[in-house]
Scaffold this active site. Structure first.
Site, PDB file in Angstrom:
ATOM      1  N   HIS A 143       0.844  -1.199   0.000  1.00 57.40           N
ATOM      2  CA  HIS A 143       0.000   0.000   0.000  1.00 57.40           C
ATOM      3  C   HIS A 143       0.878   1.248   0.000  1.00 57.40           C
ATOM      4  O   HIS A 143       2.055   1.180   0.357  1.00 57.40           O
ATOM      5  CB  HIS A 143      -0.915   0.025   1.228  1.00 57.40           C
ATOM      6  N   TYR A 156       5.707   3.990  -0.006  1.00 55.61           N
ATOM      7  CA  TYR A 156       5.250   2.764  -0.630  1.00 55.61           C
ATOM      8  C   TYR A 156       5.690   1.636   0.305  1.00 55.61           C
ATOM      9  O   TYR A 156       6.876   1.309   0.373  1.00 55.61           O
ATOM     10  CB  TYR A 156       5.854   2.589  -2.022  1.00 55.61           C
ATOM     11  N   CYS A 157       4.754   1.097   1.048  1.00 54.34           N
ATOM     12  CA  CYS A 157       5.004   0.094   2.081  1.00 54.34           C
ATOM     13  C   CYS A 157       4.701  -1.270   1.470  1.00 54.34           C
ATOM     14  O   CYS A 157       3.542  -1.580   1.186  1.00 54.34           O
ATOM     15  CB  CYS A 157       4.093   0.413   3.264  1.00 54.34           C
ATOM     16  N   LEU A 158       5.736  -2.080   1.239  1.00 59.97           N
ATOM     17  CA  LEU A 158       5.597  -3.303   0.452  1.00 59.97           C
ATOM     18  C   LEU A 158       5.893  -4.558   1.258  1.00 59.97           C
ATOM     19  O   LEU A 158       6.482  -4.498   2.339  1.00 59.97           O
ATOM     20  CB  LEU A 158       6.525  -3.235  -0.760  1.00 59.97           C
TER      21      LEU A 158
END
Length: 180
Positions: A143, A156-158
């Site tokens: 997200h 951008y947290c992946l």
């Protein structure tokens, strides 16, 4: 009677606030959003995805699962190189934009290119968020949030399992059938 009026008034206020919040979060500042159901270049059956991906990758990339906080191999990982989507094998993020967000997941402030990812509105879990998917297969990477560093202000947290890291100068990944 007075208690019922207060309760109904409170519920009405919550409903109005929720509608305002949902409408207000239709935009993510400075990012192109694709709210239509996009068609993706890579179209596989669920059986083909299960054959291509590990069980953990499948649950994250195809079922929108999330790794446990601080469990992913790329959380505190800072080698130079490129991160590829484990689903499409396209480059999606560079180590040049990776930073320690202290969130427990690998975080980046910008994708490798504007067309490497798409953002899809996600209203699951009782929230409104923007899901990050790779642009070739629509597979879930994580997200994006508006609490990142300059210059974009984005995080951008992946999920580590959604990514394949290739060190600088390394050979891009290929699917097994492509190696024949």
């Amino acid at each position: 009677m007075k208690t019922k009026i207060i309760l109904i008034s409170g519920l009405a206020i919550l409903l109005v606030a929720s509608v305002i919040t949902l409408r207000g979060q239709d935009e993510l500042s400075g990012v192109n959003l694709d709210q239509d159901k996009p068609k993706y270049e890579i179209q596989l059956t669920e059986k083909e995805w299960k054959e291509r991906l590990s069980p953990l990758q499948y649950s994250i990339l195809r079922q929108q699962a999330t790794e446990t906080m601080f469990s992913g191999e790329y959380d505190k990982f800072y080698k130079k190189g490129t991160y590829y989507s484990a689903a499409s094998l396209q480059p999606v993020f560079s180590s040049e934009t990776k930073y320690d967000s202290k969130s427990g997941w690998p975080s980046f402030w910008n994708p490798i290119s504007d067309d490497a990812i798409k953002l899809v509105k996600d209203t699951s879990e009782g929230m409104v968020r923007w899901e990050v998917v790779d642009s070739k297969s629509g597979s879930h990477l994580g997200h994006v949030f508006e609490d990142g560093p300059a210059p974009t202000g984005l995080r951008y947290c992946l999920n580590s399992a959604a990514l394949i890291f290739v060190p600088e100068g390394g050979t891009p990944p290929k699917f097994k059938k492509d190696n024949n």
